[in-house]
Design an enzyme around this catalytic site. Structure first.
Site, PDB file in Angstrom:
ATOM      1  N   SER A   1     -14.961 -13.298  21.719  1.00 19.47           N
ATOM      2  CA  SER A   1     -16.042 -13.757  20.838  1.00 19.47           C
ATOM      3  C   SER A   1     -15.757 -15.142  20.270  1.00 19.47           C
ATOM      4  O   SER A   1     -16.664 -15.840  19.831  1.00 19.47           O
ATOM      5  CB  SER A   1     -16.233 -12.753  19.696  1.00 19.47           C
TER       6      SER A   1
ATOM      7  N   ASN B   1      -6.377 -10.703  26.076  1.00 21.61           N
ATOM      8  CA  ASN B   1      -6.268 -11.824  25.150  1.00 21.61           C
ATOM      9  C   ASN B   1      -6.369 -11.382  23.687  1.00 21.61           C
ATOM     10  O   ASN B   1      -5.772 -12.025  22.820  1.00 21.61           O
ATOM     11  CB  ASN B   1      -7.378 -12.838  25.473  1.00 21.61           C
TER      12      ASN B   1
ATOM     13  N   TYR C   1       4.957 -10.055  14.959  1.00 20.20           N
ATOM     14  CA  TYR C   1       4.103 -10.725  15.950  1.00 20.20           C
ATOM     15  C   TYR C   1       4.952 -11.149  17.156  1.00 20.20           C
ATOM     16  O   TYR C   1       4.579 -10.920  18.307  1.00 20.20           O
ATOM     17  CB  TYR C   1       3.427 -11.935  15.301  1.00 20.20           C
TER      18      TYR C   1
ATOM     19  N   ILE D   1      -2.281 -23.319  18.918  1.00 19.42           N
ATOM     20  CA  ILE D   1      -3.606 -23.643  19.457  1.00 19.42           C
ATOM     21  C   ILE D   1      -4.612 -23.596  18.307  1.00 19.42           C
ATOM     22  O   ILE D   1      -4.590 -22.667  17.482  1.00 19.42           O
ATOM     23  CB  ILE D   1      -4.014 -22.620  20.558  1.00 19.42           C
TER      24      ILE D   1
HETATM   25  P1  NAP Z   1      -8.662 -15.731  17.141  1.00 11.38           P
HETATM   26  O1  NAP Z   1      -9.380 -17.039  17.136  1.00 11.38           O
HETATM   27  O2  NAP Z   1      -8.249 -15.102  15.862  1.00 11.38           O
HETATM   28  O3  NAP Z   1      -9.540 -14.690  18.006  1.00 11.38           O
HETATM   29  C1  NAP Z   1      -9.071 -13.394  18.168  1.00 11.38           C
HETATM   30  C2  NAP Z   1     -10.003 -12.666  19.113  1.00 11.38           C
HETATM   31  O4  NAP Z   1      -9.487 -11.345  19.320  1.00 11.38           O
HETATM   32  C3  NAP Z   1     -11.413 -12.505  18.554  1.00 11.38           C
HETATM   33  O5  NAP Z   1     -12.331 -12.572  19.610  1.00 11.38           O
HETATM   34  C4  NAP Z   1     -11.362 -11.098  17.953  1.00 11.38           C
HETATM   35  O6  NAP Z   1     -12.630 -10.471  17.915  1.00 11.38           O
HETATM   36  C5  NAP Z   1     -10.491 -10.398  18.971  1.00 11.38           C
HETATM   37  N1  NAP Z   1      -9.865  -9.178  18.471  1.00 11.38           N
HETATM   38  C6  NAP Z   1      -8.977  -9.048  17.449  1.00 11.38           C
HETATM   39  N2  NAP Z   1      -8.614  -7.764  17.312  1.00 11.38           N
HETATM   40  C7  NAP Z   1      -9.277  -7.077  18.277  1.00 11.38           C
HETATM   41  C8  NAP Z   1      -9.322  -5.715  18.663  1.00 11.38           C
HETATM   42  N3  NAP Z   1      -8.589  -4.783  18.018  1.00 11.38           N
HETATM   43  N4  NAP Z   1     -10.122  -5.355  19.691  1.00 11.38           N
HETATM   44  C9  NAP Z   1     -10.865  -6.284  20.359  1.00 11.38           C
HETATM   45  N5  NAP Z   1     -10.866  -7.586  20.035  1.00 11.38           N
HETATM   46  C10 NAP Z   1     -10.087  -7.963  19.004  1.00 11.38           C
HETATM   47  O7  NAP Z   1      -7.299 -15.838  17.983  1.00 11.38           O
HETATM   48  P2  NAP Z   1      -6.853 -16.835  19.151  1.00 11.38           P
HETATM   49  O8  NAP Z   1      -6.031 -17.897  18.539  1.00 11.38           O
HETATM   50  O9  NAP Z   1      -8.001 -17.163  20.009  1.00 11.38           O
HETATM   51  O10 NAP Z   1      -5.840 -15.860  19.921  1.00 11.38           O
HETATM   52  C11 NAP Z   1      -6.123 -15.263  21.163  1.00 11.38           C
HETATM   53  C12 NAP Z   1      -4.808 -14.746  21.735  1.00 11.38           C
HETATM   54  O11 NAP Z   1      -3.897 -15.849  21.884  1.00 11.38           O
HETATM   55  C13 NAP Z   1      -4.097 -13.742  20.830  1.00 11.38           C
HETATM   56  O12 NAP Z   1      -3.482 -12.750  21.615  1.00 11.38           O
HETATM   57  C14 NAP Z   1      -3.035 -14.586  20.147  1.00 11.38           C
HETATM   58  O13 NAP Z   1      -1.945 -13.821  19.724  1.00 11.38           O
HETATM   59  C15 NAP Z   1      -2.674 -15.555  21.254  1.00 11.38           C
HETATM   60  N6  NAP Z   1      -2.047 -16.788  20.785  1.00 11.38           N
HETATM   61  C16 NAP Z   1      -2.690 -17.629  19.920  1.00 11.38           C
HETATM   62  C17 NAP Z   1      -2.038 -18.800  19.492  1.00 11.38           C
HETATM   63  C18 NAP Z   1      -2.673 -19.767  18.546  1.00 11.38           C
HETATM   64  O14 NAP Z   1      -1.951 -20.681  18.056  1.00 11.38           O
HETATM   65  N7  NAP Z   1      -3.953 -19.686  18.252  1.00 11.38           N
HETATM   66  C19 NAP Z   1      -0.741 -19.082  19.958  1.00 11.38           C
HETATM   67  C20 NAP Z   1      -0.122 -18.199  20.835  1.00 11.38           C
HETATM   68  C21 NAP Z   1      -0.788 -17.059  21.252  1.00 11.38           C
HETATM   69  P3  NAP Z   1     -13.635 -10.638  16.625  1.00 11.38           P
HETATM   70  O15 NAP Z   1     -14.135 -12.055  16.692  1.00 11.38           O
HETATM   71  O16 NAP Z   1     -14.686  -9.637  16.879  1.00 11.38           O
HETATM   72  O17 NAP Z   1     -12.796 -10.388  15.415  1.00 11.38           O
END
Ligand code: NAP
Length: 235
Positions: free
Chosen positions: A11, A78, A143, A176
């Protein structure tokens, strides 16, 4: 026939960028969300596909999502949540939740995705880990544990599924620019940018293009790998 992908947590953030990038190269991508219904439905409308609500930590909801929209040729695990603070301040339910979503979500989704892929003798699974799953991060111990677990999960599964022609890889992003970083101050973000040899925070599109590569035939001999997409972070 158009190949089908599921990107969990698409999303917003990295998942949304990945869904857009996969759609741009011809995948039909199912959008998944837990709370952001409007964003998920808007993206699904943009891509001419569907959005399915399912909490990835709940195996029954994941099964229902696969029944509604599957089977899939590509699964991108993801969806994830973060938790920052001293480990000693973490409650039982906070610990359980991060394990259930970040690690359990990958298990639940892979378990549903694999039978079709094995039947077809092809398929691709990508899991979004983190640089913290490789090095660990202070005040992000739980985490880091989930993201390190994802790396071991991917390496094991790649061995298990290789004979069936299925590739399994992880991407380990650095910092990110998504909502996940919203709890950090501008100063924190400057420090994150400086920690990268390229001197910047990554964009969701940086991860999306790595996912497009790993999902493509160009990566047909790549499995069991962890691709760092972090601007060469020094942590
Ligand atoms: P984000 O912007 O917070 O988005 C998280 C996404 O996951 C949203 O679409 C959310 O849906 C969904 N979500 C959360 N809990 C869920 C559940 N129980 N069931 C289904 N969907 C769920 O995070 P992001 O930064 O894009 O992160 C995406 C992935 O990359 C994650 O695994 C994160 O750990 C990893 N990551 C991120 C970073 C970073 O710096 N951003 C770095 C390393 C790894 P809703 O919108 O409906 O809440």
């Amino acid at each position: 026939m158009q190949k089908k992908a599921l990107v969990t947590g698409s999303s917003r953030g990295i998942g949304a960028a990945t869904a857009r990038a996969l759609a741009a190269v011809g995948w039909r991508v199912t959008i998944n969300y837990i709370q952001s219904r409007e964003k998920a439905e808007a993206l699904a409308a943009e891509l001419g596909t569907e959005a399915v609500r399912a909490d990835v930590s709940d195996s029954a909801q994941v099964r229902a999502m696969f029944e509604a929209a599957g089977p899939f040729d590509l699964l991108v695990c993801n969806a994830g949540i973060a938790w920052s603070g001293l480990l000693t301040d973490m409650t039982d339910s906070e610990w359980r939740r991060i394990i259930d979503v970040n690690l359990g979500g990958a298990f639940n989704c892979c378990r549903e995705a694999i039978p079709h892929m094995v039947h077809e003798k092809r398929g691709c699974i990508l899991c979004i880990s983190s640089i913290l799953g490789v090095y660990g991060g202070s005040c992000e111990t739980a985490y880091s544990a989930t993201k390190g677990g994802i790396i071991a999960f991917v390496k094991g599964l790649a061995k298990e599924l290789g004979p069936s022609g299925i590739r399994v890889n992880a991407i380990a992003p650095g910092s990110i620019d998504t909502d996940m970083l919203s709890c950090f101050t501008a100063e924190d973000k400057r420090a994150m940018a400086e920690a990268s040899a390229l001197g910047r925070i990554g964009r969701p599109e940086d991860i999306a293009s790595a996912a497009v590569y790993l999902a493509s035939d160009a990566a047909s001999f790549v499995t069991g790998q962890v691709l760092g997409v972090d601007g060469n972070m020094i942590i």
